[in-house]
Design an enzyme around this catalytic site. Structure first.
Site, PDB file in Angstrom:
ATOM      1  N   LYS A 122      83.379 -29.755  41.702  1.00 59.75           N
ATOM      2  CA  LYS A 122      84.705 -30.375  42.237  1.00 59.75           C
ATOM      3  C   LYS A 122      85.848 -29.277  42.791  1.00 59.75           C
ATOM      4  CE  LYS A 122      85.665 -32.458  38.155  1.00 59.75           C
ATOM      5  NZ  LYS A 122      84.564 -31.922  37.426  1.00 59.75           N
ATOM      6  N   ARG A 148      90.857 -38.896  34.624  1.00 60.48           N
ATOM      7  CA  ARG A 148      89.677 -38.889  33.539  1.00 60.48           C
ATOM      8  C   ARG A 148      89.495 -39.937  32.505  1.00 60.48           C
ATOM      9  NH1 ARG A 148      89.168 -32.812  34.250  1.00 60.48           N
ATOM     10  NH2 ARG A 148      87.276 -32.190  32.985  1.00 60.48           N
ATOM     11  N   ARG A 195      78.489 -19.760  34.332  1.00 58.36           N
ATOM     12  CA  ARG A 195      79.638 -19.796  35.230  1.00 58.36           C
ATOM     13  C   ARG A 195      80.500 -18.752  34.539  1.00 58.36           C
ATOM     14  NH1 ARG A 195      83.106 -25.123  36.453  1.00 58.36           N
ATOM     15  NH2 ARG A 195      83.767 -24.975  34.349  1.00 58.36           N
ATOM     16  N   ARG A 231      84.720 -18.570  30.867  1.00 52.86           N
ATOM     17  CA  ARG A 231      85.632 -19.779  30.190  1.00 52.86           C
ATOM     18  C   ARG A 231      85.103 -19.971  28.732  1.00 52.86           C
ATOM     19  NH1 ARG A 231      86.694 -24.811  34.212  1.00 52.86           N
ATOM     20  NH2 ARG A 231      86.637 -25.912  32.366  1.00 52.86           N
ATOM     21  N   ARG A 291      81.966 -31.894  26.116  1.00 55.13           N
ATOM     22  CA  ARG A 291      82.398 -32.213  27.579  1.00 55.13           C
ATOM     23  C   ARG A 291      81.824 -33.245  28.580  1.00 55.13           C
ATOM     24  NH1 ARG A 291      82.980 -26.606  30.436  1.00 55.13           N
ATOM     25  NH2 ARG A 291      84.026 -27.598  31.815  1.00 55.13           N
TER      26      ARG A 291
HETATM   27  P1  AMP Z   1      88.294 -28.991  33.999  1.00 57.08           P
HETATM   28  O1  AMP Z   1      88.885 -27.448  34.351  1.00 57.08           O
HETATM   29  O2  AMP Z   1      88.526 -29.914  34.973  1.00 57.08           O
HETATM   30  O3  AMP Z   1      86.823 -28.651  33.354  1.00 57.08           O
HETATM   31  O4  AMP Z   1      89.053 -29.098  32.542  1.00 57.08           O
HETATM   32  C1  AMP Z   1      89.039 -28.337  31.433  1.00 57.08           C
HETATM   33  C2  AMP Z   1      89.699 -29.056  30.304  1.00 57.08           C
HETATM   34  O5  AMP Z   1      91.043 -29.389  30.603  1.00 57.08           O
HETATM   35  C3  AMP Z   1      88.761 -30.298  29.910  1.00 57.08           C
HETATM   36  O6  AMP Z   1      88.034 -30.280  29.080  1.00 57.08           O
HETATM   37  C4  AMP Z   1      89.991 -30.982  29.348  1.00 57.08           C
HETATM   38  O7  AMP Z   1      90.295 -30.444  27.858  1.00 57.08           O
HETATM   39  C5  AMP Z   1      91.120 -30.570  29.945  1.00 57.08           C
HETATM   40  N1  AMP Z   1      91.747 -31.663  31.255  1.00 57.08           N
HETATM   41  C6  AMP Z   1      91.517 -31.070  32.388  1.00 57.08           C
HETATM   42  N2  AMP Z   1      91.767 -32.411  33.076  1.00 57.08           N
HETATM   43  C7  AMP Z   1      92.211 -33.269  32.155  1.00 57.08           C
HETATM   44  C8  AMP Z   1      92.462 -34.629  32.514  1.00 57.08           C
HETATM   45  N3  AMP Z   1      92.950 -35.407  33.484  1.00 57.08           N
HETATM   46  N4  AMP Z   1      92.824 -35.445  31.207  1.00 57.08           N
HETATM   47  C9  AMP Z   1      92.615 -34.825  30.008  1.00 57.08           C
HETATM   48  N5  AMP Z   1      92.328 -33.503  29.657  1.00 57.08           N
HETATM   49  C10 AMP Z   1      92.123 -32.823  31.047  1.00 57.08           C
END
Ligand code: AMP
Length: 214
Positions: free
Chosen positions: A13, A88, A127, A161, A172
């Site tokens: 994404k 989400r 990654r 990360r 996740r």
């Molecule tokens: P990402 O970078 O999109 O993989 O997000 C990393 C982490 O941030 C996720 O595993 C969640 O803990 C938190 N996070 C990101 N976006 C959301 C969202 N829309 N709702 C809740 N938690 C989020």
């Protein structure tokens, strides 16, 4: 253009949002990036989010909805955006609908990037990200004979990360199935969903997205 980029962790994404930004003159809004920035800044919100993120769980809805409202208001009503990693949950989807209605706006569509689970694991475990230029890369792209550096800017300041470790990745993916998959079904019912094959190089996937949006 106002779009949602939907997909599990590792679907690409963020990579696609970055490619789409200049092509469609729209701004990427990544809730994950906003939360990591809040953590790096040591804000109260960042501290609150840290534990959820480390464990691969979702940060409470009101926190991310607040971030989205703040960020879209800053952009102004004329600027398009690409939501990366939001919504989400069904509650987040509903908050987004309400926010759009309040502003007299609509969502143009939802692009679901489809990638099989085995490939997601492989992508996430390998990654790396760059603190210098924010590029995201895979360890297979490093020059094997040299010290690992960012493949875009050459910086040595690259890192994995904390939530890209196998245990957090598994959580996740589970969180995605349990809490986020219903969002896709709902957008399907609303007639907003378009599926795009996310297997292949970033350029190949980007070409498919462009075709879909034509
Ligand atoms: P990402 O970078 O999109 O993989 O997000 C990393 C982490 O941030 C996720 O595993 C969640 O803990 C938190 N996070 C990101 N976006 C959301 C969202 N829309 N709702 C809740 N938690 C989020």
């Amino acid at each position: 253009m106002r779009l949602v980029l939907f997909g599990p962790p590792g679907a690409g994404k963020g990579t696609q949002a970055k490619k789409m930004e200049s092509f469609y003159s729209a701004t990427q809004i990544s809730t994950g990036d906003l939360l990591r920035q809040a953590q790096a800044d040591g804000t109260e919100l960042g501290v609150r989010a840290a534990e959820f993120m480390r464990e691969g769980k979702l940060v409470p809805d009101e926190v991310v909805v607040g971030l989205i409202e703040e960020k879209t208001a800053k952009l102004g009503s004329n600027r398009g955006y690409l939501l990366d990693g939001f919504p989400r949950t069904i509650a987040q989807l509903e908050s987004l609908q309400e926010m759009l209605e309040r502003n007299g706006q609509t969502l143009d569509g939802v692009i679901s990037i489809e990638v099989p689970e085995e490939l997601l694991m492989e992508r996430l475990c390998g990654r790396w990200s760059c603190k210098g230029c924010n590029s995201v890369m895979h360890e297979r792209d490093f020059d094997k004979s040299n010290k690992r550096v960012c493949i875009s800017c050459g910086s040595e300041n690259i890192y994995q990360r904390e939530d890209d470790k196998p245990k957090a990745i598994q959580q996740r993916l589970k969180t995605f199935e349990d809490q986020t998959a219903p969002v896709k079904a709902k957008y399907g019912e609303l007639g907003l969903l378009a599926k795009v094959d996310g297997v292949g190089s970033p350029d190949e996937v980007f070409n498919r997205i462009k075709e879909t949006l034509k």
